[in-house]
Scaffold this motif. Structure first.
Motif, PDB file in Angstrom:
ATOM      1  N   LYS A 276       0.824  -1.227   0.000  1.00  0.00           N
ATOM      2  CA  LYS A 276       0.000   0.000   0.000  1.00  0.00           C
ATOM      3  C   LYS A 276       0.852   1.268   0.000  1.00  0.00           C
ATOM      4  O   LYS A 276       0.430   2.301  -0.507  1.00  0.00           O
ATOM      5  CB  LYS A 276      -0.905   0.040   1.230  1.00  0.00           C
ATOM      6  CG  LYS A 276      -1.812  -1.144   1.385  1.00  0.00           C
ATOM      7  CD  LYS A 276      -3.005  -1.117   0.485  1.00  0.00           C
ATOM      8  CE  LYS A 276      -3.852  -2.356   0.726  1.00  0.00           C
ATOM      9  NZ  LYS A 276      -5.023  -2.424  -0.118  1.00  0.00           N
TER      10      LYS A 276
ATOM     11  N   SER B 113     -10.723   0.009   5.674  1.00  0.00           N
ATOM     12  CA  SER B 113      -9.587  -0.898   5.578  1.00  0.00           C
ATOM     13  C   SER B 113      -9.775  -2.191   6.344  1.00  0.00           C
ATOM     14  O   SER B 113     -10.468  -2.239   7.357  1.00  0.00           O
ATOM     15  CB  SER B 113      -8.328  -0.200   6.075  1.00  0.00           C
ATOM     16  OG  SER B 113      -7.203  -1.027   5.884  1.00  0.00           O
ATOM     17  N   THR B 114      -9.120  -3.235   5.840  1.00  0.00           N
ATOM     18  CA  THR B 114      -9.001  -4.476   6.610  1.00  0.00           C
ATOM     19  C   THR B 114      -7.635  -4.514   7.288  1.00  0.00           C
ATOM     20  O   THR B 114      -7.249  -5.530   7.833  1.00  0.00           O
ATOM     21  CB  THR B 114      -9.158  -5.700   5.689  1.00  0.00           C
ATOM     22  OG1 THR B 114      -8.183  -5.613   4.641  1.00  0.00           O
ATOM     23  CG2 THR B 114     -10.538  -5.753   5.068  1.00  0.00           C
TER      24      THR B 114
ATOM     25  N   ASN C  80      -4.201  -3.073   6.067  1.00  0.00           N
ATOM     26  CA  ASN C  80      -2.984  -2.542   5.448  1.00  0.00           C
ATOM     27  C   ASN C  80      -3.123  -1.106   4.965  1.00  0.00           C
ATOM     28  O   ASN C  80      -2.204  -0.301   5.146  1.00  0.00           O
ATOM     29  CB  ASN C  80      -2.548  -3.451   4.292  1.00  0.00           C
ATOM     30  CG  ASN C  80      -1.892  -4.716   4.813  1.00  0.00           C
ATOM     31  OD1 ASN C  80      -1.141  -4.671   5.785  1.00  0.00           O
ATOM     32  ND2 ASN C  80      -2.162  -5.844   4.183  1.00  0.00           N
ATOM     33  N   THR C  81      -4.260  -0.769   4.356  1.00  0.00           N
ATOM     34  CA  THR C  81      -4.421   0.617   3.917  1.00  0.00           C
ATOM     35  C   THR C  81      -4.399   1.545   5.122  1.00  0.00           C
ATOM     36  O   THR C  81      -3.770   2.612   5.095  1.00  0.00           O
ATOM     37  CB  THR C  81      -5.750   0.808   3.143  1.00  0.00           C
ATOM     38  OG1 THR C  81      -5.833  -0.194   2.141  1.00  0.00           O
ATOM     39  CG2 THR C  81      -5.817   2.167   2.492  1.00  0.00           C
TER      40      THR C  81
ATOM     41  N   GLY D 270      -8.580  -8.348  -4.291  1.00  0.00           N
ATOM     42  CA  GLY D 270      -9.542  -7.919  -3.271  1.00  0.00           C
ATOM     43  C   GLY D 270     -10.396  -6.820  -3.881  1.00  0.00           C
ATOM     44  O   GLY D 270     -11.402  -7.073  -4.535  1.00  0.00           O
ATOM     45  N   ASN D 271      -9.939  -5.580  -3.700  1.00  0.00           N
ATOM     46  CA  ASN D 271     -10.607  -4.442  -4.328  1.00  0.00           C
ATOM     47  C   ASN D 271     -10.157  -4.266  -5.778  1.00  0.00           C
ATOM     48  O   ASN D 271     -10.591  -3.371  -6.473  1.00  0.00           O
ATOM     49  CB  ASN D 271     -10.307  -3.161  -3.530  1.00  0.00           C
ATOM     50  CG  ASN D 271     -11.563  -2.589  -2.899  1.00  0.00           C
ATOM     51  OD1 ASN D 271     -12.677  -2.922  -3.301  1.00  0.00           O
ATOM     52  ND2 ASN D 271     -11.385  -1.711  -1.938  1.00  0.00           N
ATOM     53  N   LEU D 272      -9.225  -5.093  -6.202  1.00  0.00           N
ATOM     54  CA  LEU D 272      -8.719  -5.154  -7.581  1.00  0.00           C
ATOM     55  C   LEU D 272      -7.942  -3.908  -8.014  1.00  0.00           C
ATOM     56  O   LEU D 272      -7.850  -3.598  -9.213  1.00  0.00           O
ATOM     57  CB  LEU D 272      -9.868  -5.446  -8.569  1.00  0.00           C
ATOM     58  CG  LEU D 272     -10.674  -6.719  -8.252  1.00  0.00           C
ATOM     59  CD1 LEU D 272     -11.864  -6.850  -9.196  1.00  0.00           C
ATOM     60  CD2 LEU D 272      -9.783  -7.961  -8.347  1.00  0.00           C
TER      61      LEU D 272
ATOM     62  N   ASN E 249      -4.548  -3.393  -7.434  1.00  0.00           N
ATOM     63  CA  ASN E 249      -3.264  -3.811  -8.004  1.00  0.00           C
ATOM     64  C   ASN E 249      -3.429  -4.255  -9.442  1.00  0.00           C
ATOM     65  O   ASN E 249      -2.691  -3.855 -10.335  1.00  0.00           O
ATOM     66  CB  ASN E 249      -2.680  -4.977  -7.199  1.00  0.00           C
ATOM     67  CG  ASN E 249      -1.809  -4.477  -6.062  1.00  0.00           C
ATOM     68  OD1 ASN E 249      -1.137  -3.452  -6.192  1.00  0.00           O
ATOM     69  ND2 ASN E 249      -1.818  -5.199  -4.959  1.00  0.00           N
TER      70      ASN E 249
ATOM     71  N   THR F  15       1.968  -9.529  -1.335  1.00  0.00           N
ATOM     72  CA  THR F  15       1.509  -8.154  -1.118  1.00  0.00           C
ATOM     73  C   THR F  15       1.760  -7.617   0.295  1.00  0.00           C
ATOM     74  O   THR F  15       1.899  -6.421   0.485  1.00  0.00           O
ATOM     75  CB  THR F  15       0.001  -8.082  -1.428  1.00  0.00           C
ATOM     76  OG1 THR F  15      -0.636  -9.225  -0.810  1.00  0.00           O
ATOM     77  CG2 THR F  15      -0.260  -8.116  -2.916  1.00  0.00           C
TER      78      THR F  15
HETATM   79  N1  F0G Z   1      -3.058  -8.151  -0.392  1.00  0.00           N
HETATM   80  C1  F0G Z   1      -3.002  -7.429   0.740  1.00  0.00           C
HETATM   81  C2  F0G Z   1      -1.923  -7.746   1.712  1.00  0.00           C
HETATM   82  C3  F0G Z   1      -3.938  -6.411   0.980  1.00  0.00           C
HETATM   83  O1  F0G Z   1      -3.877  -5.708   2.089  1.00  0.00           O
HETATM   84  C4  F0G Z   1      -4.958  -6.173   0.035  1.00  0.00           C
HETATM   85  C5  F0G Z   1      -5.986  -5.166   0.269  1.00  0.00           C
HETATM   86  C6  F0G Z   1      -4.963  -6.951  -1.123  1.00  0.00           C
HETATM   87  C7  F0G Z   1      -4.003  -7.919  -1.312  1.00  0.00           C
HETATM   88  C8  F0G Z   1      -5.967  -6.737  -2.171  1.00  0.00           C
HETATM   89  O2  F0G Z   1      -5.501  -5.787  -3.061  1.00  0.00           O
HETATM   90  O3  F0G Z   1      -7.418  -4.325  -3.588  1.00  0.00           O
HETATM   91  O4  F0G Z   1      -5.391  -4.356  -4.961  1.00  0.00           O
HETATM   92  O5  F0G Z   1      -6.960  -6.264  -4.992  1.00  0.00           O
HETATM   93  N2  F0G Z   1      -6.190  -4.645   1.398  1.00  0.00           N
HETATM   94  C9  F0G Z   1      -7.158  -3.599   1.656  1.00  0.00           C
HETATM   95  C10 F0G Z   1      -6.876  -2.945   2.996  1.00  0.00           C
HETATM   96  C11 F0G Z   1      -8.552  -4.044   1.558  1.00  0.00           C
HETATM   97  O6  F0G Z   1      -7.781  -2.379   3.603  1.00  0.00           O
HETATM   98  O7  F0G Z   1      -5.734  -2.950   3.432  1.00  0.00           O
HETATM   99  P1  F0G Z   1      -6.371  -5.151  -4.215  1.00  0.00           P
END
Ligand code: F0G
Length: 464
Positions: A124, A147-148, A150-151, A252-254, A256, A407
């Motif tokens: 992030k 956020s869950t 990381n954001t 996740g939120n797609l 990346n 990630t």
């Molecule tokens: N991997 C990690 C470690 C993440 O924290 C997230 C998303 C994703 C993958 C999904 O990534 O959205 O680009 O498809 N985390 C968000 C958060 C939801 O709140 O930290 P994405």
């Protein structure tokens, strides 16, 4: 600069534009997603990617040290003096032969891009530095995200390190790991826990940000995705600028996925790469909207004319059956990905595929990644588990060159990791049983011994 950089609706039929300093982050004409758009003819573009190599020798300059801003010419929306960096993007691409063997690939074909090395522990930060640079351009004083974990950690770290804005984070109650909550609290973010999950928090934060004019740093913000393009530039740099055959990434939120597709499309358009790699996005089986829509329902980008009725129908069915996202991979526990249409465009541009993996597959893959030397969180291991499935299905060939994106850092969800390796069936069951995880196929169990010298020595001789 303002004339050559602007925001543009991604729907070609609409192509509505917004000024660089607009923070609504949706198309005013059709409500679609936005790109940061460049008139490359009026901007200085490198002739070859090799030109970036000289930046490292100038790394006492923070803009050359940053793994994001040393590629500044490929995300030229801000003047150099406006950039806010905290030294993000110092990551590694590691050849991973034992993991390759697990996934059914030949030695020397698999590389892991480890984003856990970022200041807040996840990818992030690549996007946050770009969002903060934009936020400073528009004079924002408060920033928010759902956020869950990381954001929110990234936002909190950037707020405390730069003192530019006050952080406000929305989290679903009981839906954030302790490691990440600790970061939000330690770094001074205002933390709002709402009853609900990430999808609820996401809807709410957009509403609140719009009403109060707060700067939104979720990946619907197109500036964040500009920063995340650099993950791909670093992958190419580590491969001596050779394009791999596949990039595999959790979905996740797609964000990346969307960002990587844009990065490769631009590099191709600028003549800096001869071909684009294929993209594979991996959902958790308990949060598999993208997989269902793309692979099962045939939803396609279709030149921007995507079938909205198909998407609405899918969401209506989820609501009618009270289905919520459910996976222990908290980072990708998302059923309503905000970047859905952008991700479809990315798959279209790069000949992409979507797959899904169970929590069992993710935890097994995570243990293999760990045994191979890199520590990632469960969601990140979806990329390796997904590669294994795509390999078994014959979609990916064992001699193709593949990069899996890790990630986020291992220390995000330690409860799941410790339970996986636990020798106590009760702990295992409590944490993992209800997620459908039945076995720890690659467990490394702690050895219990009495506090006696002979017993300890005996245990070491037996096990090590
Ligand atoms: N991997 C990690 C470690 C993440 O924290 C997230 C998303 C994703 C993958 C999904 O990534 O959205 O680009 O498809 N985390 C968000 C958060 C939801 O709140 O930290 P994405």
């Amino acid at each position: 600069m303002t004339d050559s950089v602007f925001q543009r609706c991604i729907q070609p039929q609409c192509a509505g534009t917004l000024a660089l300093d607009d923070i609504s982050f949706v198309c005013p004409k059709c409500g679609g997603l936005l790109d940061v758009a460049y008139d490359w003819n009026r901007l200085p573009v490198p002739k070859s990617l090799r030109e970036f190599e000289s930046k490292w020798s100038q790394r006492t300059d923070p803009l050359c040290f940053s793994g994001v801003w040393r590629f500044r010419e490929l995300l030229p929306f801000a003047p150099a003096k406006g950039v806010l960096t905290i030294g993000e993007g110092q990551t590694i691409l590691q050849r991973a032969d034992t993991v390759a063997n697990y996934a059914g690939m030949k030695a020397g074909t698999l590389f892991l891009q480890y984003e856990g090395m970022n200041p807040s522990g996840s990818f992030k930060d690549n996007g946050m530095t770009a969002a903060f640079t934009h936020a400073r351009m528009v004079g924002a004083r408060r920033a928010a995200c759902a956020s869950t974990g990381n954001t929110s950690a990234s936002l909190a770290v950037f707020c405390s390190a730069t003192a530019l804005m006050r952080a406000i984070i929305f989290i679903g109650s009981g839906r954030i790991s302790y490691g990440k909550l600790a970061q939000a609290l330690d770094h001074g973010a205002l933390t709002i826990q709402i009853a609900g999950d990430f999808d609820d928090a996401m809807l709410r934060v957009r509403e609140v940000a719009g009403k109060l004019g707060i700067y939104l740093v979720n990946s619907i913000n197109p500036f964040r995705l500009e920063g995340q393009k650099t993950i791909m530039y670093r992958v190419l740099e580590s491969l001596a600028w050779e394009v791999p055959d596949w990039i595999v990434v959790p979905g996740g939120n797609l964000g990346n996925m969307s960002s990587f597709g844009k990065a490769f499309a631009e590099l191709h358009e600028l003549g800096l790469i001869a071909r684009v790699p294929r993209l594979a996005v991996i959902n958790a089986a308990g949060a598999d909207t993208f997989y269902q829509l793309f692979e099962r329902n045939g939803l396609r980008w279709n030149g921007g004319g995507l079938d909205a009725a198909k998407i609405d129908g899918y969401y209506r069915a989820l609501d009618a059956e009270h289905i919520r996202a459910a996976t222990l991979a908290s980072a990708i526990e998302i059923n309503r990905p905000v970047n859905l249409s952008k991700a479809l465009r990315a798959l279209d541009r790069c000949g992409g595929v979507v797959d899904e993996v169970s929590d069992q597959e993710m935890l097994d893959a995570k243990a293999k990644v760990g045994a191979g030397g890199l520590g990632c969180e469960p969601a990140s291991a979806a990329s390796v588990a997904g590669l294994r499935r795509l390999r078994q299905a014959g979609v990916i060939d064992p001699s193709e060159r593949v990069v899996c994106i890790l990630t986020g850092h291992q220390l995000k969800d330690p409860t799941a990791t410790v339970a996986y390796h636990s020798s106590d069936p009760k702990t295992f069951d409590e944490v993992l049983g209800h997620r459908g995880v039945r076995r720890a196929n690659f467990a490394n169990r702690a050895v219990q011994v009495r506090n006696e010298l002979d017993e300890i020595i005996k245990a070491i001789e037996v096990y090590a």
